[in-house]
Design a protein around this motif. Structure first.
Motif, PDB file in Angstrom:
ATOM      1  N   THR A  95       0.840  -1.193   0.000  1.00 27.18           N
ATOM      2  CA  THR A  95       0.000   0.000   0.000  1.00 27.18           C
ATOM      3  C   THR A  95       0.879   1.249   0.000  1.00 27.18           C
ATOM      4  O   THR A  95       1.755   1.386   0.851  1.00 27.18           O
ATOM      5  N   PRO A  96       0.695   2.178  -0.974  1.00 22.42           N
ATOM      6  CA  PRO A  96       1.524   3.400  -1.007  1.00 22.42           C
ATOM      7  C   PRO A  96       1.171   4.325   0.151  1.00 22.42           C
ATOM      8  O   PRO A  96       0.007   4.448   0.535  1.00 22.42           O
ATOM      9  N   PHE A  97       2.213   4.963   0.707  1.00 21.71           N
ATOM     10  CA  PHE A  97       1.989   5.896   1.801  1.00 21.71           C
ATOM     11  C   PHE A  97       1.532   7.248   1.271  1.00 21.71           C
ATOM     12  O   PHE A  97       0.582   7.842   1.773  1.00 21.71           O
ATOM     13  N   VAL A  98       2.211   7.758   0.225  1.00 26.04           N
ATOM     14  CA  VAL A  98       1.940   9.098  -0.305  1.00 26.04           C
ATOM     15  C   VAL A  98       1.443   8.986  -1.743  1.00 26.04           C
ATOM     16  O   VAL A  98       2.055   8.313  -2.575  1.00 26.04           O
ATOM     17  N   ILE A  99       0.330   9.618  -1.994  1.00 25.69           N
ATOM     18  CA  ILE A  99      -0.212   9.684  -3.353  1.00 25.69           C
ATOM     19  C   ILE A  99       0.282  10.969  -4.051  1.00 25.69           C
ATOM     20  O   ILE A  99       0.693  10.949  -5.201  1.00 25.69           O
ATOM     21  N   GLY A 100       0.212  12.053  -3.345  1.00 27.71           N
ATOM     22  CA  GLY A 100       0.698  13.336  -3.891  1.00 27.71           C
ATOM     23  C   GLY A 100       1.560  14.051  -2.875  1.00 27.71           C
ATOM     24  O   GLY A 100       1.361  13.906  -1.663  1.00 27.71           O
ATOM     25  N   LEU A 101       2.548  14.839  -3.332  1.00 23.78           N
ATOM     26  CA  LEU A 101       3.484  15.517  -2.445  1.00 23.78           C
ATOM     27  C   LEU A 101       3.795  16.895  -3.020  1.00 23.78           C
ATOM     28  O   LEU A 101       4.119  17.026  -4.202  1.00 23.78           O
ATOM     29  N   ARG A 102       3.686  17.902  -2.167  1.00 29.24           N
ATOM     30  CA  ARG A 102       4.024  19.277  -2.566  1.00 29.24           C
ATOM     31  C   ARG A 102       5.006  19.844  -1.564  1.00 29.24           C
ATOM     32  O   ARG A 102       4.869  19.612  -0.355  1.00 29.24           O
ATOM     33  N   VAL A 103       5.986  20.594  -2.120  1.00 26.35           N
ATOM     34  CA  VAL A 103       6.950  21.309  -1.282  1.00 26.35           C
ATOM     35  C   VAL A 103       6.824  22.788  -1.611  1.00 26.35           C
ATOM     36  O   VAL A 103       6.953  23.190  -2.776  1.00 26.35           O
ATOM     37  N   LEU A 104       6.574  23.620  -0.621  1.00 26.65           N
ATOM     38  CA  LEU A 104       6.417  25.066  -0.795  1.00 26.65           C
ATOM     39  C   LEU A 104       7.535  25.765  -0.047  1.00 26.65           C
ATOM     40  O   LEU A 104       7.686  25.571   1.176  1.00 26.65           O
ATOM     41  N   ALA A 105       8.331  26.543  -0.777  1.00 23.24           N
ATOM     42  CA  ALA A 105       9.435  27.288  -0.164  1.00 23.24           C
ATOM     43  C   ALA A 105       8.933  28.635   0.300  1.00 23.24           C
ATOM     44  O   ALA A 105       8.200  29.321  -0.412  1.00 23.24           O
ATOM     45  N   ASP A 106       9.365  29.046   1.512  1.00 19.61           N
ATOM     46  CA  ASP A 106       8.935  30.341   2.033  1.00 19.61           C
ATOM     47  C   ASP A 106       9.633  31.497   1.290  1.00 19.61           C
ATOM     48  O   ASP A 106       9.104  32.587   1.199  1.00 19.61           O
ATOM     49  N   ARG A 107      10.834  31.219   0.810  1.00 21.45           N
ATOM     50  CA  ARG A 107      11.545  32.232   0.032  1.00 21.45           C
ATOM     51  C   ARG A 107      11.943  31.618  -1.300  1.00 21.45           C
ATOM     52  O   ARG A 107      11.813  30.416  -1.498  1.00 21.45           O
TER      53      ARG A 107
END
Length: 589
Positions: A95-107
């Motif tokens: 079973t996959p743990f993560v389906i979608g992943l986003r990384v948002l940088a503050d700068r």
């Protein structure tokens, strides 16, 4: 009593089984309610917390990759780290743990874009947001948003369910094992009770047989001794006859002690409360032992408190047994001086309403008893020391039986003694006053029971015992008819006029019990003829049968001549005709 114990044991097992089932059902119901209302929501929260912890563990790698992308100005390093997370599956189910992943940088730490998204959109996923911090200096770089699959969360919940299920199965196994042990314990207890009951039945049968086989010939021995005493004897011959009588009576005392102890241990000891003339009872004890006291040169006296009621409710047989034992012991262990039997009202203990506390004390100037020996004096087969047994004889059962008899009568027994200063054996009973019973037997002017010649049928299979009874009855002027078994007794009764029947219980062809049943079933006035059982069975539970079949009284072999004469006088009809008699009772001694 044995059947009652088995019934109680079986009912207890059934009740415990029902209680166990109810407890198990209640626990299952409470467990289900707890699962729905408490456990399932908690499982959901715990599963999401576990997924959050996994996300936290991946956040460190993402933060390092984000910092590296900043330093190199290339987002490729961050994308690779994100792809590595996306391909991670749960190892057992895939079973996959993560389906979608986003990384948002503050700068603007990376060239472009400021937000990286990998994976695919998921409508039924739940969202986990984790901050990303650099190692040193510790500063916020951005945040990661994980879209975790509900299948993975469900997998985490299933793992917890499996643990709970295993725990429940272990708990159920423990309960089942406990119940199995309890059930096994009850089975063992029941088996032990049945074995003990069987052993007690064998013991009772043995004692009954032993009692009969010893008492029957002993009745002949002691009966002949009584007859021999009435013949001209030289002093030496009289001494020999007395020795025979003393030895026989000693043997019977030992036999009675063993039977009493057996009845007490089996819980079959019965206290038969009836009106008794207390002063006369204790006077008889003194009179019975006066010859022994004179022989030893001892002063035997009685002190009777006038405040003690003349008639009280009690068991005269058991009370006489205790007093005879205590007085007999005092005479035995007192070489010189006196023995006193005292009966007095005491303030030593508070009496119950409508009762009076009466102290019975036997005081002597004998050898005395040390405090160490007093502590075990009332135990079975116990005497002060072995030299006492060698010098004075005895089994050591008398005082133990006395204690149990007094306890059964609701009293207590004790001793005050010092070596060389004599002893005082005492017991206290709470007695209730009673009215004297109505006399139904004619009396002569001097208060003695009236005696008249009777026609007595003696049903006894033992020739020697028949000769003894015949001689004792003929000496009193009675006519004796004889039968060797119950069948002959019935034929003789139908053919002759009979005032009283002396019926042996154990006889060949037809025993005394069956003969009595058939006599009572006769359609004739002779059906009411008084019947006195002659029995060598001293067990009380057997004597209850005598009344059931219609016997009027019983005399235990070996008997004293006076006991036989008194029983005949009390039961024989005054007008010489058979009449209805009361139920079986012990003939007075």
């Amino acid at each position: 009593m044995s059947k009652l114990r088995h019934l109680v044991s079986g009912n207890l097992q059934r009740h415990l089984a029902l209680l166990f089932l109810l407890l198990a059902a209640s626990l299952m119901g409470l467990g289900g309610l707890y699962w729905v209302q408490v456990l399932e929501p908690r499982l959901e929260a715990d599963a999401r917390a576990a997924a959050g912890a996994i996300a936290q563990s991946h956040a460190r790698n993402l933060a390092d990759a984000l910092a590296a992308a900043h330093r190199s100005g290339d987002a490729h390093v961050l994308q690779e780290a994100m792809d590595e997370i996306l391909v991670l599956n749960e190892p057992t189910t895939g079973t996959p743990f993560v389906i979608g992943l986003r990384v948002l940088a503050d700068r603007d730490l990376i060239a472009s874009p400021a937000t990286l998204h990998r994976g695919r959109a998921c409508s039924d996923c739940f969202h986990i947001e984790v901050p990303l911090y650099s190692r040193a200096p510790h500063e916020l770089l951005g945040r990661a948003e994980f879209d975790s699959s509900t299948a993975f969360v469900e997998h985490l919940k299933n793992r917890v369910r499996e643990r709970l299920l295993i725990g429940s199965m272990l708990a159920a196994s423990v309960l089942l094992l406990a119940w199995w042990n309890v059930a096994g314990m009850f089975r063992r207890v029941k088996a032990n009770e049945e074995a003990a009951s069987a052993a007690m039945r064998v013991k009772s049968a043995f004692l009954a047989t032993m009692s009969h086989e010893i008492r029957t010939p002993m009745n002949g021995v002691l009966g002949m001794v009584h007859l021999l005493r009435d013949t001209p004897l030289s002093p030496q011959q009289r001494e020999y006859v007395d020795a025979i009588a003393t030895s026989g009576e000693t043997l019977l005392t030992i036999l009675d002690d063993v039977l009493d102890l057996s009845k007490i241990e089996a819980g079959k000891l019965r206290i038969d409360l009836q009106p008794m003339e207390l002063r006369r009872l204790v006077e008889d004890i003194v009179l019975l032992n006066s010859a022994v006291a004179r022989t030893k040169g001892l002063a035997l006296s009685l002190s009777f408190d006038p405040r003690v009621p003349a008639w009280v409710l009690g068991d005269p047989v058991r009370l006489r047994q205790v007093l005879q034992n205590l007085v007999g012991n005092a005479l035995k262990f007192t070489p010189k001086g006196f023995v006193e039997l005292a009966v007095e009202v005491t303030e030593m203990e508070r009496a119950a309403p409508d009762r009076i506390a009466v102290l019975f004390a036997v005081r002597d100037t004998g050898i005395g008893i040390s405090p160490a020996d007093q502590s075990h004096l009332f135990e079975d087969f116990s005497q002060a020391d072995s030299s006492i047994s060698r010098k004075f004889g005895g089994t050591g059962l008398g005082l133990a039986i006395c204690k149990r008899l007094i306890t059964a009568m609701g009293g207590r027994i004790g001793v005050d003694s010092e070596p060389g200063s004599g002893s005082s054996f005492f017991f206290v009973l709470q007695l209730e006053g009673a009215e004297p019973p109505h006399r139904t037997v004619p009396e002569t002017g001097n208060g003695e029971l009236e005696r008249r010649p009777l026609r007595v049928l003696v049903a006894e299979d033992g020739e020697i015992n028949r000769r003894v009874v015949r001689a004792l009855l003929q000496k009193e002027g009675h006519t004796v008819l004889e039968a060797e078994n119950g069948r002959e007794a019935i034929r003789c009764l139908l053919a002759e006029d009979v005032d009283v029947i002396l019926m042996d219980v154990q006889m060949p062809e037809m025993d005394g019990l069956e003969a009595t049943r058939r006599i009572r079933a006769l359609d004739d006035v002779k059906a009411n003829v008084p019947i006195i059982a002659l029995t060598a069975n001293a067990l009380l539970e057997e004597r209850a049968v005598f009344e059931t079949v219609g016997m009027n009284a019983y005399i235990t072999k070996p008997f004293q001549p006076a006991q036989l004469y008194r029983a005949l006088t009390q039961l024989a009809p005054a007008d010489g005709r058979s009449r209805k008699q009361p139920g079986a009772r012990r003939a007075p001694g």
